[in-house]
Design a protein around this motif. Structure first.
Motif, PDB file in Angstrom:
ATOM      1  N   LEU A  39     -27.311  26.148 -30.049  1.00 52.96           N
ATOM      2  CA  LEU A  39     -26.442  26.569 -28.953  1.00 52.96           C
ATOM      3  C   LEU A  39     -25.831  25.374 -28.228  1.00 52.96           C
ATOM      4  O   LEU A  39     -24.643  25.391 -27.888  1.00 52.96           O
ATOM      5  N   VAL A  40     -26.624  24.351 -27.993  1.00 54.49           N
ATOM      6  CA  VAL A  40     -26.102  23.175 -27.298  1.00 54.49           C
ATOM      7  C   VAL A  40     -25.097  22.436 -28.177  1.00 54.49           C
ATOM      8  O   VAL A  40     -24.057  21.956 -27.705  1.00 54.49           O
ATOM      9  N   SER A  41     -25.376  22.352 -29.466  1.00 55.26           N
ATOM     10  CA  SER A  41     -24.504  21.604 -30.372  1.00 55.26           C
ATOM     11  C   SER A  41     -23.155  22.289 -30.577  1.00 55.26           C
ATOM     12  O   SER A  41     -22.135  21.619 -30.749  1.00 55.26           O
ATOM     13  N   PHE A  42     -23.143  23.608 -30.554  1.00 58.87           N
ATOM     14  CA  PHE A  42     -21.909  24.341 -30.858  1.00 58.87           C
ATOM     15  C   PHE A  42     -21.413  25.163 -29.669  1.00 58.87           C
ATOM     16  O   PHE A  42     -20.775  26.197 -29.852  1.00 58.87           O
ATOM     17  N   ALA A  43     -21.681  24.695 -28.458  1.00 62.12           N
ATOM     18  CA  ALA A  43     -21.296  25.442 -27.257  1.00 62.12           C
ATOM     19  C   ALA A  43     -19.797  25.697 -27.195  1.00 62.12           C
ATOM     20  O   ALA A  43     -19.355  26.810 -26.878  1.00 62.12           O
ATOM     21  N   GLY A  44     -19.002  24.679 -27.499  1.00 64.03           N
ATOM     22  CA  GLY A  44     -17.545  24.836 -27.437  1.00 64.03           C
ATOM     23  C   GLY A  44     -17.011  25.861 -28.416  1.00 64.03           C
ATOM     24  O   GLY A  44     -16.316  26.811 -28.021  1.00 64.03           O
ATOM     25  N   PRO A  45     -17.306  25.705 -29.719  1.00 63.31           N
ATOM     26  CA  PRO A  45     -16.819  26.694 -30.687  1.00 63.31           C
ATOM     27  C   PRO A  45     -17.324  28.107 -30.408  1.00 63.31           C
ATOM     28  O   PRO A  45     -16.581  29.075 -30.595  1.00 63.31           O
ATOM     29  N   ILE A  46     -18.565  28.237 -29.941  1.00 70.18           N
ATOM     30  CA  ILE A  46     -19.103  29.567 -29.647  1.00 70.18           C
ATOM     31  C   ILE A  46     -18.309  30.223 -28.527  1.00 70.18           C
ATOM     32  O   ILE A  46     -17.946  31.401 -28.595  1.00 70.18           O
ATOM     33  N   SER A  47     -18.011  29.455 -27.475  1.00 71.17           N
ATOM     34  CA  SER A  47     -17.278  30.028 -26.338  1.00 71.17           C
ATOM     35  C   SER A  47     -15.873  30.458 -26.746  1.00 71.17           C
ATOM     36  O   SER A  47     -15.367  31.485 -26.286  1.00 71.17           O
ATOM     37  N   ARG A  48     -15.253  29.696 -27.637  1.00 68.50           N
ATOM     38  CA  ARG A  48     -13.893  30.056 -28.076  1.00 68.50           C
ATOM     39  C   ARG A  48     -13.899  31.218 -29.050  1.00 68.50           C
ATOM     40  O   ARG A  48     -12.885  31.917 -29.200  1.00 68.50           O
ATOM     41  N   LEU A  49     -15.022  31.433 -29.725  1.00 62.82           N
ATOM     42  CA  LEU A  49     -15.157  32.622 -30.565  1.00 62.82           C
ATOM     43  C   LEU A  49     -15.272  33.873 -29.696  1.00 62.82           C
ATOM     44  O   LEU A  49     -14.708  34.922 -30.016  1.00 62.82           O
TER      45      LEU A  49
END
Length: 472
Positions: free
Chosen positions: A350-360
């Motif tokens: 979650l910490v590593s991919f916070a940006g892409p997750i939020s944009r998804l």
């Protein structure tokens, strides 16, 4: 002395493999339930992000109703697992049929209660008791929030019976160690729900764009289709509808008691979390979106923990059926250790991919009330990751305790953690101290931290007592 012999008794390779073999399919199938909600949120995030508040707020009465009903039905899984552990699974049909009747009656009663009272309930929530100044300057007035949320609630209520029937079937199939069947059905439902969202929310294939109400209709229809398919599997592949030996004295009461404690815990946790959505909406529609999407991510993570918790419950119940207290204790401790390991993995992701997750979750340019939603979500995912560890811990420990017959103390911990601790702290941080969406999530973290820690302490105390009795 070899390295293997120095490992704890609960860390035997065969037990770890058994936990994995059982928990992974359960987690994958349970995740389908959360993926339905997540895809609802994603499609809304692309086409109508401001309407997420209507769906999340509607889950206060719906979630409490489902949590109560699903909790009552847990006895289907626990008693069936015990019968499997002693080779009596061929006579387990009466356990399933009893649960099926309960799901039909409870679902119908709760539907009849929710449909007429949704509008006055949410008017009271968003207009009558809302904090002073709530809704000032917002694009959506409180009375519109109330009426829109009530409309979504009524639609979702029509799916309660289908949801509870499918849950009774899921518990039964998993207890008979057929979780793959549940997984297949649940993911079929995810696909159906995605097409429903694309039609009724995105407006594909000429359908009208219905926003939050489209999400609700898609969910309700999907729940009924899942229930029908599940019943076909149970009838064709299990002894669920076959004649069973007479029930032992007190069996029905015990099945109900096991489920009652879980029902109370579910009402506490599901109700508590859904009240936090109300608090976030009191802050603003933007705060609800930021907090709500963060919790959607937590919900997906929780399904992994729920797989571990359910598998642990099954393994503990089987050991109880065999009358082996050492296996009972070791099964519980292995489940707790697996929960912590999963927490580390999920946190890093979650910490590593916070940006892409939020944009998804929501389109990158989505702005509500002057707040850029995607960056705000990304900034909270580290705290969401931390919260999921303790949320998973409280689930695993409480499931292991209930499988041993300890019902009311875990329920008391849930009630105090979520209603006495979490809700007041969320209100204090978000409303009184004006910390907005971060304050709501901070309060949620404190609530699950207390719940997880206390449930773990209780599990270890139970293990210590059983060890003393065995030594005596």
């Amino acid at each position: 002395m070899t390295a293997t012999s120095r490992l704890p008794a609960w860390a035997r390779a065969k037990d770890i493999l058994d936990l994995i073999r059982l928990s992974v399919p359960i987690a994958v199938s349970r995740m389908a339930m959360m993926l339905m909600g997540l895809t609802d949120a994603i499609v809304l995030g692309q086409y109508a992000p401001g309407e997420l508040a209507f769906v999340l707020s509607a889950w206060l009465p719906i979630g409490v109703s489902l949590g109560f009903g699903i909790g009552i039905l847990l006895g289907v899984q626990v008693l069936t697992s015990e019968m499997l552990g002693t080779g009596r699974e061929a006579g387990s049909g009466r356990i399933f049929r009893r649960g099926l009747w309960w799901s039909l009656v409870l679902g119908a009663l709760l539907t009849l209660a929710l449909v007429p009272f949704a509008q006055p309930f949410f008017h009271w929530i968003f207009v009558t008791i809302a904090p002073e100044g709530q809704g000032a300057g917002q694009a959506v007035p409180p009375d519109v929030v109330a009426s829109s949320t009530a409309a979504v609630t009524r639609i979702l209520a029509f799916g309660l019976v289908g949801h509870m029937v499918s849950q009774a079937c899921s518990y039964y199939l998993e207890a008979l160690r057929r979780p793959l069947l549940v997984t297949i059905v649940m993911y079929t439902g995810v696909v159906i729900n995605i097409f429903g969202n694309l039609a009724l929310v995105a407006g594909w294939w000429g359908f009208p764009q219905m926003g939050a109400e489209g999400v609700a209709w898609s969910t309700t229809v999907t729940r009924w289709l899942i229930a029908i398919i599940m019943l076909i599997f149970v009838a064709a592949l299990t002894p669920g509808f076959r004649r069973s030996p007479p029930a032992e004295a007190g069996e029905a009461r015990r099945q109900f008691d096991v489920g009652t404690g879980t029902a109370i815990s579910n009402v506490a946790e599901w109700g508590g979390f859904n009240v936090t959505f109300i608090i976030a909406t009191w802050v603003s529609i933007a705060a609800n979106a930021v907090y709500g999407y963060s919790v959607q991510v937590m919900g997906v993570c929780f399904m992994f923990y729920l797989g571990i918790a359910t598998a642990t419950s099954v393994r503990v119940a089987e050991a109880m059926g065999r009358g082996n207290p050492d296996e009972v204790r070791n099964a519980g401790r292995l489940g707790v250790a697996a929960t912590f390991v999963m927490g580390i993995v999920m946190g890093v992701l979650l910490v590593s991919f916070a940006g892409p997750i939020s944009r998804l979750l929501v389109r990158e340019d989505a702005i509500i009330g002057g707040v850029a939603i995607a960056p705000a979500i990304a900034g909270l995912l580290w705290l969401a990751a931390a919260a999921t560890v303790f949320d998973g811990l409280q689930a695993t420990a409480s499931f292991a305790l209930r499988a041993q017959g300890m019902v009311w103390l875990p329920s008391a911990i849930h009630l105090s953690s979520f209603f006495v601790v979490m809700i007041p702290v969320c209100y204090l941080l978000a409303i009184v101290l004006e910390r907005g969406a971060p304050g709501v999530l901070e309060g949620a973290f404190i609530g699950v931290f207390v719940a997880g820690t206390l449930q773990l302490i209780l599990l270890e105390l139970k293990a210590a007592r059983s060890g003393v009795k065995r030594a005596a």
